[in-house]
Design a protein around this motif. Structure first.
Motif, PDB file in Angstrom:
ATOM      1  N   ALA A 127      58.922 -31.831  33.473  1.00 33.59           N
ATOM      2  CA  ALA A 127      60.347 -31.729  33.143  1.00 33.59           C
ATOM      3  C   ALA A 127      61.114 -30.864  34.142  1.00 33.59           C
ATOM      4  O   ALA A 127      62.210 -31.221  34.582  1.00 33.59           O
ATOM      5  CB  ALA A 127      60.523 -31.181  31.725  1.00 33.59           C
ATOM      6  N   MET A 128      60.552 -29.720  34.526  1.00 34.91           N
ATOM      7  CA  MET A 128      61.257 -28.820  35.427  1.00 34.91           C
ATOM      8  C   MET A 128      61.456 -29.453  36.805  1.00 34.91           C
ATOM      9  O   MET A 128      62.526 -29.337  37.412  1.00 34.91           O
ATOM     10  CB  MET A 128      60.496 -27.501  35.551  1.00 34.91           C
ATOM     11  CG  MET A 128      60.443 -26.701  34.265  1.00 34.91           C
ATOM     12  SD  MET A 128      62.094 -26.385  33.561  1.00 34.91           S
ATOM     13  CE  MET A 128      62.807 -25.380  34.869  1.00 34.91           C
ATOM     14  N   ASP A 129      60.415 -30.133  37.301  1.00 39.26           N
ATOM     15  CA  ASP A 129      60.533 -30.817  38.590  1.00 39.26           C
ATOM     16  C   ASP A 129      61.578 -31.928  38.517  1.00 39.26           C
ATOM     17  O   ASP A 129      62.356 -32.126  39.457  1.00 39.26           O
ATOM     18  CB  ASP A 129      59.185 -31.414  39.006  1.00 39.26           C
ATOM     19  CG  ASP A 129      58.194 -30.348  39.432  1.00 39.26           C
ATOM     20  OD1 ASP A 129      58.637 -29.237  39.783  1.00 39.26           O
ATOM     21  OD2 ASP A 129      56.978 -30.628  39.410  1.00 39.26           O
ATOM     22  N   ALA A 130      61.601 -32.665  37.407  1.00 40.01           N
ATOM     23  CA  ALA A 130      62.573 -33.748  37.238  1.00 40.01           C
ATOM     24  C   ALA A 130      63.997 -33.211  37.238  1.00 40.01           C
ATOM     25  O   ALA A 130      64.893 -33.780  37.874  1.00 40.01           O
ATOM     26  CB  ALA A 130      62.292 -34.502  35.943  1.00 40.01           C
ATOM     27  N   LEU A 131      64.211 -32.111  36.558  1.00 45.25           N
ATOM     28  CA  LEU A 131      65.543 -31.515  36.517  1.00 45.25           C
ATOM     29  C   LEU A 131      65.985 -31.054  37.897  1.00 45.25           C
ATOM     30  O   LEU A 131      67.151 -31.204  38.277  1.00 45.25           O
ATOM     31  CB  LEU A 131      65.555 -30.340  35.534  1.00 45.25           C
ATOM     32  CG  LEU A 131      65.451 -30.709  34.050  1.00 45.25           C
ATOM     33  CD1 LEU A 131      65.286 -29.462  33.212  1.00 45.25           C
ATOM     34  CD2 LEU A 131      66.687 -31.483  33.602  1.00 45.25           C
ATOM     35  N   ARG A 132      65.054 -30.470  38.642  1.00 51.85           N
ATOM     36  CA  ARG A 132      65.392 -30.013  39.994  1.00 51.85           C
ATOM     37  C   ARG A 132      65.795 -31.192  40.880  1.00 51.85           C
ATOM     38  O   ARG A 132      66.764 -31.107  41.633  1.00 51.85           O
ATOM     39  CB  ARG A 132      64.202 -29.263  40.601  1.00 51.85           C
ATOM     40  CG  ARG A 132      64.430 -28.815  42.033  1.00 51.85           C
ATOM     41  CD  ARG A 132      63.182 -28.178  42.610  1.00 51.85           C
ATOM     42  NE  ARG A 132      62.020 -29.049  42.501  1.00 51.85           N
ATOM     43  CZ  ARG A 132      61.806 -30.084  43.320  1.00 51.85           C
ATOM     44  NH1 ARG A 132      62.668 -30.374  44.288  1.00 51.85           N
ATOM     45  NH2 ARG A 132      60.727 -30.822  43.169  1.00 51.85           N
TER      46      ARG A 132
END
Length: 276
Positions: A127-132
């Motif tokens: 999720a964090m990578d996708a948001l970035r």
């Protein structure tokens, strides 16, 4: 009342001819796609490339409303089949956020990357990578980016609930989110029944449907494109709605509010005849 689909030997022969022409056009354009630098120029070329696809497939496109002039702009909408990926660039320009698994598809993944598609891993663990990725891309581009928050295609009978994860990037940002609703109609503008939509037009996984009719056969990408050419194409109707005020909402509230806008409009219009 919507008519049922009928096609015979002649339709199959014409569909085969169209499909051969379609493949030939792709092969001719591959060298051009290879040399066009990825970015604004390749996104602009995507519109030209997709025009050849819809012309051969017999797809008409009608747009109601206008894109919000503000940037950065994320346009979200429902997702019925792969033909949204063809018609939206022609009608509105811009590019997409796509599912990460498409990036590994032979040829299609490579072409999509050249055309500015940004692949996002939507698994919770990423999720964090996708948001970035989404945040960086929205800050970089000057054209609209399109996102399908359902996370999958449907049978066209309804709009699935929107996944809220990627709306995190909208919180406390300057990103404008504009909803759109996409309908399929026959080329003459008459409605398509839910059964015919599922059997002939939609590109979906039966196991992921919440309601509505199932198709007896789940086609792959190539056979779906061929089938549309056999039955003579259809009309894609795109309705752009005003961007709502999402100030103060968290991602789940945004997902619910935007889903309600898109779903209500979809159910209102899907059984009506197209009007100019």
């Amino acid at each position: 009342m919507a008519r049922s689909i009928r096609h015979g030997v002649l339709g199959t022969i014409l569909g085969a001819i169209k499909f051969i022409v379609f493949l030939g056009l792709i092969l001719i354009q591959l060298p051009i796609i290879f040399v066009v630098p990825r970015g604004r120029l390749s996104v602009a070329y995507m519109r030209l490339f997709m025009r050849t696809v819809i012309a051969v497939a017999g797809i008409r496109v009608r747009v109601h409303g206008k894109l919000d002039p503000r940037r950065p702009l994320m346009v979200i909408g429902n997702h019925i089949s792969v033909f949204e990926l063809v018609t939206i660039p022609v009608a509105l320009g811009g590019s997409f956020f796509g599912k990460i698994d498409i990036a590994s598809w032979p040829l299609i993944g490579w072409i999509s990357k050249k055309f500015g598609v940004i692949f996002v891993d939507r698994r919770p663990s990423h999720a964090m990578d996708a948001l970035r990725v989404v945040r960086d891309e929205m800050a970089r581009v000057s054209y609209p980016m399109f996102l399908f928050p359902e996370g999958t295609t449907t049978n066209g009978a309804y709009v699935k609930c929107f996944k809220s994860t990627l709306f995190n990037v909208v919180e406390e940002s300057s990103i404008v989110v504009q909803p759109m609703t996409i309908h399929y109609r026959r080329r003459d503008g008459t409605p398509i029944s839910d059964t015919d939509m599922a059997v002939h037009y939609a590109y979906f996984n039966n196991a992921k449907q919440d309601k509505g009719p199932y198709a007896p056969v789940e086609r792959n990408l190539v056979s779906q494109v061929f089938h549309i050419m056999v039955i003579g194409g259809f009309m894609v109707e795109i309705n752009l709605m005003p961007a709502p005020d999402l100030t103060g909402m968290n991602r789940k509230q945004m997902a619910l509010a935007l889903h309600q806008i898109v779903s209500n409009k979809y159910m209102e219009l899907k059984d009506k005849r197209y009007e100019k």
